[in-house]
Write a protein that holds these residues in place. Structure first.
Motif, mmCIF file in Angstrom:
data_model
loop_
_atom_site.group_PDB
_atom_site.id
_atom_site.type_symbol
_atom_site.label_atom_id
_atom_site.label_comp_id
_atom_site.label_asym_id
_atom_site.label_seq_id
_atom_site.Cartn_x
_atom_site.Cartn_y
_atom_site.Cartn_z
ATOM 1 N N SER A 23 0.901 -1.316 -0.035
ATOM 2 C CA SER A 23 -0.067 0.033 -0.002
ATOM 3 C C SER A 23 0.911 1.319 0.001
ATOM 4 O O SER A 23 0.261 2.163 -0.881
ATOM 5 N N LEU A 24 1.967 1.303 0.917
ATOM 6 C CA LEU A 24 2.773 2.294 0.681
ATOM 7 C C LEU A 24 3.254 2.546 -0.544
ATOM 8 O O LEU A 24 3.451 3.832 -1.164
ATOM 9 N N LYS A 25 3.888 1.532 -1.194
ATOM 10 C CA LYS A 25 4.631 1.548 -2.762
ATOM 11 C C LYS A 25 3.445 2.206 -3.530
ATOM 12 O O LYS A 25 3.707 3.171 -4.326
ATOM 13 N N THR A 26 1.991 1.837 -3.366
ATOM 14 C CA THR A 26 1.175 2.160 -4.490
ATOM 15 C C THR A 26 0.901 3.859 -4.295
ATOM 16 O O THR A 26 0.825 4.570 -5.040
ATOM 17 N N VAL A 27 0.832 4.227 -3.009
ATOM 18 C CA VAL A 27 0.760 5.603 -2.492
ATOM 19 C C VAL A 27 1.785 6.431 -2.963
ATOM 20 O O VAL A 27 1.690 7.207 -3.746
ATOM 21 N N PHE A 28 2.947 5.806 -2.868
ATOM 22 C CA PHE A 28 4.189 6.460 -3.338
ATOM 23 C C PHE A 28 4.084 6.825 -4.982
ATOM 24 O O PHE A 28 4.867 8.043 -5.328
ATOM 25 N N GLU A 29 3.718 6.064 -5.738
ATOM 26 C CA GLU A 29 3.699 5.976 -6.898
ATOM 27 C C GLU A 29 2.577 6.848 -7.347
ATOM 28 O O GLU A 29 2.332 7.014 -8.640
ATOM 29 N N GLY A 30 1.917 7.395 -6.677
ATOM 30 C CA GLY A 30 0.614 8.622 -6.939
ATOM 31 C C GLY A 30 -0.524 7.902 -7.231
ATOM 32 O O GLY A 30 -1.465 8.613 -7.496
ATOM 33 N N ASN A 31 -0.616 6.613 -6.736
ATOM 34 C CA ASN A 31 -2.276 6.035 -6.931
ATOM 35 C C ASN A 31 -2.888 5.984 -5.610
ATOM 36 O O ASN A 31 -2.423 6.052 -4.485
ATOM 37 N N ILE B 45 -8.921 11.520 -18.700
ATOM 38 C CA ILE B 45 -8.630 12.238 -17.187
ATOM 39 C C ILE B 45 -9.130 11.861 -16.047
ATOM 40 O O ILE B 45 -8.705 11.614 -15.026
ATOM 41 N N VAL B 46 -10.494 11.237 -16.624
ATOM 42 C CA VAL B 46 -11.278 10.394 -15.274
ATOM 43 C C VAL B 46 -10.434 9.334 -14.460
ATOM 44 O O VAL B 46 -10.473 9.243 -13.497
ATOM 45 N N LYS B 47 -9.866 8.512 -15.589
ATOM 46 C CA LYS B 47 -9.217 7.316 -15.211
ATOM 47 C C LYS B 47 -8.168 7.934 -14.248
ATOM 48 O O LYS B 47 -7.899 7.213 -13.188
ATOM 49 N N CYS B 48 -7.395 8.879 -14.833
ATOM 50 C CA CYS B 48 -5.981 9.439 -13.895
ATOM 51 C C CYS B 48 -6.508 9.947 -12.606
ATOM 52 O O CYS B 48 -6.065 9.711 -11.536
ATOM 53 N N VAL B 49 -7.600 10.482 -12.706
ATOM 54 C CA VAL B 49 -8.156 10.998 -11.264
ATOM 55 C C VAL B 49 -8.682 9.817 -10.331
ATOM 56 O O VAL B 49 -8.052 9.922 -9.185
ATOM 57 N N ALA B 50 -9.328 8.905 -10.635
ATOM 58 C CA ALA B 50 -9.666 7.603 -9.974
ATOM 59 C C ALA B 50 -8.479 7.079 -9.606
ATOM 60 O O ALA B 50 -8.477 6.051 -8.517
ATOM 61 N N ARG B 51 -7.235 6.976 -10.196
ATOM 62 C CA ARG B 51 -5.854 6.424 -9.676
ATOM 63 C C ARG B 51 -5.203 7.377 -8.666
ATOM 64 O O ARG B 51 -4.264 6.849 -8.217
ATOM 65 N N ALA C 237 -14.048 10.213 -8.807
ATOM 66 C CA ALA C 237 -13.216 9.129 -8.665
ATOM 67 C C ALA C 237 -14.255 7.830 -8.154
ATOM 68 O O ALA C 237 -14.199 6.680 -8.776
ATOM 69 N N ILE C 238 -15.071 8.030 -7.148
ATOM 70 C CA ILE C 238 -16.011 7.369 -6.577
ATOM 71 C C ILE C 238 -16.972 6.739 -7.617
ATOM 72 O O ILE C 238 -17.190 5.642 -7.885
#
Length: 215
Positions: free
Chosen positions: A112-120, A164-170, A208-209
């Motif tokens: 989870s930390l790595k996912t957040v670090f990558e910007g997701n 762009i919506v997909k990027c926001v959701a990530r 995003a939701i």
């Protein structure tokens, strides 16, 4: 990746440090035990990710996170807590937290930390189920919104707007979206305004939701 851990239980905070530093790519810069310390340590160290509890004596993790994000829009905060109350989840989303996971899932902390670090964005399974349930209730009770089927949800958007919506959701911010799609940040802001207006959605969190419910 350099992180800070904040938890009012000193034993838990120390244990978390041992868990995450078992991964050679993660370094814990400091440990705090209160919301006030979270703000102070973030200002001092500017970590890549802040891993923080929610319920703490004095200033809560949510209030501390809100203050940090008000001053540092790109701050990456991952909440790690034993509580998956809808009120807490809703506030974490609204202030711009990158993730919300449950403490019992120790094996999921490093990924989870790595996912957040990558910007997701990342949410535990129980939390995701709560978010989906919450968003469905909101959609069902919002008399001003026409309920759209999954196939029709994004019919009004262009292919670029949908990307762009997909990027926001990530969980990507405007700068990251601009970089990945070769646009300027101003253009991204304009597109987002048009997207929110087309879908009748008030902010990027709800966007995003909405996407996750209708993709």
């Amino acid at each position: 990746m350099k992180i800070i851990i904040v938890d009012d239980d000193k034993l838990v905070a120390t244990s978390l440090k041992m868990i995450v530093e078992s991964d050679k790519d993660i370094e814990v810069l400091a440990i705090g035990n209160s919301g006030e310390e979270a703000i102070k340590l973030f200002d001092e160290y500017k970590p890549d990710v802040l891993l923080m509890d929610i319920r703490m004596d004095g200033l809560s993790g949510l209030d501390a996170g809100e203050e940090i994000l008000n001053k540092n829009k790109d701050a990456k905060i991952l909440y790690l807590t034993t509580f998956n109350d809808e009120e807490y989840i809703d506030k974490a989303l609204s202030i711009g937290a990158k993730g919300y996971i449950i403490k019992q899932d120790f094996e999921g902390i490093v990924p989870s930390l790595k996912t957040v670090f990558e910007g997701n964005m990342v949410f535990g399974k129980e939390v995701t189920e709560k978010i989906v349930a919450m968003s469905k209730v909101k959609a069902d009770t919002d008399v001003e919104r026409d309920v759209k089927s999954s196939g029709e949800a994004f019919a009004e958007l262009t292919s670029l707007e949908l990307e762009i919506v997909k990027c926001v959701a990530r969980g990507e911010n405007n700068k990251e979206i601009a970089t990945s799609l070769c646009l300027s940040e101003g253009t991204v802001r304009n597109y987002l305004s048009n997207i929110l207006a087309k879908l009748d959605i008030r902010d990027r969190t709800n966007l995003a939701i909405f996407y996750l419910n209708n993709k």
